[in-house]
Design an enzyme around this catalytic site. Sequence first.
Site, PDB file in Angstrom:
ATOM      1  N   MET A  26       0.850  -1.195   0.000  1.00  0.00           N
ATOM      2  CA  MET A  26       0.000   0.000   0.000  1.00  0.00           C
ATOM      3  C   MET A  26       0.884   1.245   0.000  1.00  0.00           C
ATOM      4  O   MET A  26       0.424   2.348   0.315  1.00  0.00           O
ATOM      5  CB  MET A  26      -0.936  -0.004   1.209  1.00  0.00           C
ATOM      6  CG  MET A  26      -1.882  -1.214   1.182  1.00  0.00           C
ATOM      7  SD  MET A  26      -3.404  -0.984   2.078  1.00  0.00           S
ATOM      8  CE  MET A  26      -2.786  -0.714   3.731  1.00  0.00           C
ATOM      9  N   GLY A  27       2.169   1.073  -0.340  1.00  0.00           N
ATOM     10  CA  GLY A  27       3.075   2.210  -0.411  1.00  0.00           C
ATOM     11  C   GLY A  27       3.533   2.671   0.955  1.00  0.00           C
ATOM     12  O   GLY A  27       3.477   1.914   1.919  1.00  0.00           O
ATOM     13  N   HIS A  33       9.422  -3.353   3.585  1.00  0.00           N
ATOM     14  CA  HIS A  33       9.023  -3.565   2.182  1.00  0.00           C
ATOM     15  C   HIS A  33      10.254  -3.810   1.309  1.00  0.00           C
ATOM     16  O   HIS A  33      10.226  -4.640   0.400  1.00  0.00           O
ATOM     17  CB  HIS A  33       8.323  -2.322   1.626  1.00  0.00           C
ATOM     18  CG  HIS A  33       7.023  -1.983   2.293  1.00  0.00           C
ATOM     19  ND1 HIS A  33       6.873  -0.902   3.118  1.00  0.00           N
ATOM     20  CD2 HIS A  33       5.821  -2.593   2.230  1.00  0.00           C
ATOM     21  CE1 HIS A  33       5.618  -0.835   3.530  1.00  0.00           C
ATOM     22  NE2 HIS A  33       4.961  -1.859   3.024  1.00  0.00           N
TER      23      HIS A  33
HETATM   24  O1  PAF Z   1      -0.174  -5.859   3.375  1.00  0.00           O
HETATM   25  C1  PAF Z   1      -0.616  -4.913   2.685  1.00  0.00           C
HETATM   26  O2  PAF Z   1       0.043  -3.882   2.489  1.00  0.00           O
HETATM   27  C2  PAF Z   1      -1.998  -5.033   2.066  1.00  0.00           C
HETATM   28  O3  PAF Z   1      -2.877  -5.687   2.925  1.00  0.00           O
HETATM   29  C3  PAF Z   1      -1.994  -5.704   0.675  1.00  0.00           C
HETATM   30  C4  PAF Z   1      -1.520  -7.125   0.743  1.00  0.00           C
HETATM   31  C5  PAF Z   1      -1.102  -4.882  -0.259  1.00  0.00           C
HETATM   32  C6  PAF Z   1      -3.413  -5.699   0.096  1.00  0.00           C
HETATM   33  O4  PAF Z   1      -3.932  -4.418  -0.035  1.00  0.00           O
END
Ligand code: PAF
Length: 275
Positions: A26-27, A33
């Site tokens: 979700m950025g 990440h």
């Molecule tokens: O983990 C996340 O950031 C969100 O739940 C995902 C997997 C991108 C789905 O919107």
Amino acid sequence: MDIVTSVRDLRERLQREPDNVFVPTMGNLHAGHIQLMRLAKHRAACTVVSIFVNRIQFGPKEDFERYPRTLQADAEMMEDVGVDVVFAPTEAEIYPEPQTFVVEPSDLQHILEGAFRPGHFRGVATVVLKLFNMVSPHTAIFGKKDYQQYVVLRDMVKQLALPVEIIPAETVRAEDGLALSSRNAYLTPAERTEAARLYRILQEVRAALLAGRRDYSRLEAEALARFNEKWAADYVAIRRQSDLQPPSPSDRNLVVLGAARLGRPRLIDNVEVSL
Ligand code: PAF
């Protein structure tokens, strides 16, 4: 690195990339990440990352509107890691009409996080299935920080026979143990100092299990009592890794999960235990 915003451009760009691995996000990217993206780079010729704040997984009182959108800074980080394709769609691109067909996860969606966030896992599973259909990856990577999300998606892929391998990635932590999360940005400096308590409490439960204790309910209650008045704890739960159900004394692969509000944000974390 190519940034595409439409499904059409994404499909056209990925036609040249049958060997692709996918990291949905979700950025508002952080080192957690980046770790997922590094793992991805080892698994395929092409690393695809999506950045999409998915309204349908947020409850009406949750932080959808103020969830940080930081595409510019995110793009710089992804460029540095060597991401090949970024999919950053608008809401209208993913939901051109109200989403009336949804993925309904098993009863797993109603326990733990699901009990506090009704509809959350339905929203997650639905968008992830859509994103899989858009990206067609052979592998997708999810952090274990959201342990229940990982289990729900792993089961979805299995039960719906999706041709995607789900790889879980270890949680990345700050020096004091706090699991990295975009929502840590909502903590005040004083709360940030306090925040690692959640991880410490989970670690104490882990140590007690490793020391031989099997009185799970009592351990959970003791753990809850270890939060001070700054916290509003939702649960500490000792569960089986396989299906997040309460363990029997013979179960060996466990996970201790916790969720608690500290000021504005609600923090979640977990630690695995193999006995
Ligand atoms: O983990 C996340 O950031 C969100 O739940 C995902 C997997 C991108 C789905 O919107």
